[in-house]
Design an enzyme around this catalytic site. Structure first.
Site, PDB file in Angstrom:
ATOM      1  N   GLU A 176       3.764  10.795  11.854  1.00  0.00           N
ATOM      2  CA  GLU A 176       3.967  10.454  13.118  1.00  0.00           C
ATOM      3  C   GLU A 176       3.218  11.284  14.227  1.00  0.00           C
ATOM      4  O   GLU A 176       2.115  11.559  13.683  1.00  0.00           O
ATOM      5  CB  GLU A 176       5.630  11.142  13.291  1.00  0.00           C
ATOM      6  CG  GLU A 176       5.745  12.472  12.945  1.00  0.00           C
ATOM      7  CD  GLU A 176       7.205  12.912  13.177  1.00  0.00           C
ATOM      8  OE1 GLU A 176       8.098  11.839  13.193  1.00  0.00           O
ATOM      9  OE2 GLU A 176       7.456  14.196  12.970  1.00  0.00           O
ATOM     10  N   ASP A 208       5.436  19.974  20.804  1.00  0.00           N
ATOM     11  CA  ASP A 208       5.063  18.654  21.093  1.00  0.00           C
ATOM     12  C   ASP A 208       4.237  18.849  22.494  1.00  0.00           C
ATOM     13  O   ASP A 208       4.517  17.952  23.243  1.00  0.00           O
ATOM     14  CB  ASP A 208       5.995  17.542  21.122  1.00  0.00           C
ATOM     15  CG  ASP A 208       6.809  17.521  19.928  1.00  0.00           C
ATOM     16  OD1 ASP A 208       6.311  17.710  18.915  1.00  0.00           O
ATOM     17  OD2 ASP A 208       7.808  17.135  20.034  1.00  0.00           O
TER      18      ASP A 208
END
Length: 320
Positions: A207, A39
Site C-alpha cells: 500500500e 503517514d
C-alpha cells in the site's frame, strides 16, 4: 540530514548490497518537538515547512528548519459532509501535498480500518497553510464490491505534463488513474484503471504508493506488510522502477511489482520499527524520504522519520 562527503555517501550506498543487513540502515535524521505522526507529507512554502498527517482533520505541523516541529491545527476546521459516507468518525488519512501551477493541492483518503468502502478527496489552497484549504469533493471512490481500495493517494506529474494519481491498499494492491490537470479530478477521456503492484500472498499487503521521476525512470515506493501495530508492526518500504508512469515496475533483480517484487529501501532496525506510510519530497539539499516509524524505546509510539535519498551508480535509491 546534511549532505555528507562523497566518499561517505558512496560507502553508505554500498552497504545495502552487503547481504541486506538491517545494520546498513541509518537512523532517522534529527527532529524535535511535536513529531508523533502517521503517514506524513511535507512541503517547503515561502513561510517555512508544513507537514500534514493522518487524523484530526489532517493534522498540521510547521517548522522553520525541518528539525523543530510545532503542532499547528489541521488542514480543515470542520469535516466536509461527504466524509460521513466513508468514515463514521470523520477521520481522514494519508494526505499528499504538492504545488502545481501556483496552487497547493492535497489529495487524501477517507475510510475506516480494514474496509474498502473508501474515497479519495481533493483540497486546494493558495498558501498551503493550516486552515486555508477548500475541499473540492471526491476524486475517486471504491466500495465493498470493488477489488481494490481507494486510499493512500499520491500525485505524479510526468515528463510530458500528464497527471496521474496512484493509490491503494491490500485487495489487489496499487492502482492508478489519469487526472485532468485543469480540475485535479479523473480525466474523462481515459477511464483506465491501471494496475501497478500487488503480491501473490494473501492478504496482499502492499500500500501507500509514492511515485517520483529520477533520470529516465519513474520510481514506485510502496509500504509492505503490517502497519499500525506499534512494536508488532512489520511495515517496510520497497521500490521498483519503470520507463513509463503506468508501468510495468520491476525491482533491481528484474522481478515485477505485480508479482510481489520490490527492492528494499528501509526496514526495521534497532528501535526504529516498521517504517512506512512514506512520501517523497524534493528540497534544496536533495530528495527526502518522509515517513513514520514505531519507536521501540517509547512503547511503539508512531514518530516522524526524515532521511535524505541518494542514488547509486545504477540509478537505485538508498537512504542516508
Amino acid at each position: 540530514m546534511r549532505r555528507l562527503p562523497r566518499i561517505i555517501v558512496a560507502a553508505l550506498a554500498a552497504l545495502p548490497l552487503l547481504g541486506g543487513s538491517a545494520l546498513a540502515y541509518p537512523d532517522p535524521g534529527r527532529v524535535t518537538g511535536d513529531v508523533v505522526v502517521h503517514d506524513p507529507t511535507m512541503i517547503h512554502t515561502p513561510s517555512g515547512y508544513v507537514l500534514y498527517s493522518t487524523h484530526g482533520y489532517l493534522e498540521a505541523r510547521t517548522s522553520a528548519d525541518r528539525i523543530a516541529f510545532t503542532r499547528a491545527g489541521s488542514a480543515f476546521g470542520s469535516p466536509p459532509s461527504w466524509w460521513r459516507t466513508y468514515s463514521s468518525g470523520n477521520d481522514p488519512w494519508a494526505p499528499d501535498i504538492s504545488l502545481q501551477g501556483g496552487r497547493y493541492l492535497m489529495y487524501y483518503a477517507v475510510s475506516s480500518f480494514g474496509s474498502n468502502n473508501s474515497a479519495i478527496g481533493l483540497a486546494t489552497s493558495s498558501t498551503g497553510r493550516p486552515g486555508s484549504w477548500t475541499d473540492q469533493g471526491v476524486v475517486y471512490a471504491s466500495s465493498t464490491s470493488s477489488d481494490h481500495n481507494a486510499i493512500d493517494p499520491s500525485l505524479l506529474v510526468d515528463a510530458s505534463g500528464r497527471w496521474w494519481l496512484s493509490f491503494g491498499s491490500y485487495w489487489t494492491g496499487i492502482r492508478m488513474i489519469r487526472l485532468n490537470p485543469s480540475t485535479g479530478k479523473r480525466l474523462s477521456s481515459d477511464q483506465t484503471l491501471y494496475h501497478l503492484a500487488t503480491r501473490p500472498d494473501a492478504p496482499y499487503a502492499v500500500e501507500a504508493p509514492a511515485i517520483i521521476r529520477h533520470g529516465s525512470f519513474y520510481y514506485l515506493f510502496a509500504s509492505y506488510d503490517r502497519c499500525c501495530a506499534g512494536t508488532d508492526s512489520t511495515y517496510k518500504i520497497k521500490v521498483g522502477r519503470s520507463s513509463s508512469p503506468t508501468g510495468p515496475y520491476a525491482d533491481r533483480s528484474g522481478r515485477s511489482m505485480l508479482s510481489g517484487g520490490g527492492t528494499m529501501v528501509l526496514e526495521t532496525h534497532g528501535r526504529f520499527i516498521g517504517p512506512g506510510g512514506q512520501s517523497i519530497m524534493h528540497d534544496s539539499d536533495g530528495d527526502l524520504l518522509v515517513y513514520h516509524y514505531y519507536d521501540g524505546a517509547a512503547s511503539g509510539t508512531p514518530k516522524l522519520g526524515i532521511n535524505l535519498l541518494g542514488w547509486d551508480s545504477a540509478g537505485w535509491p538508498y537512504v542516508y
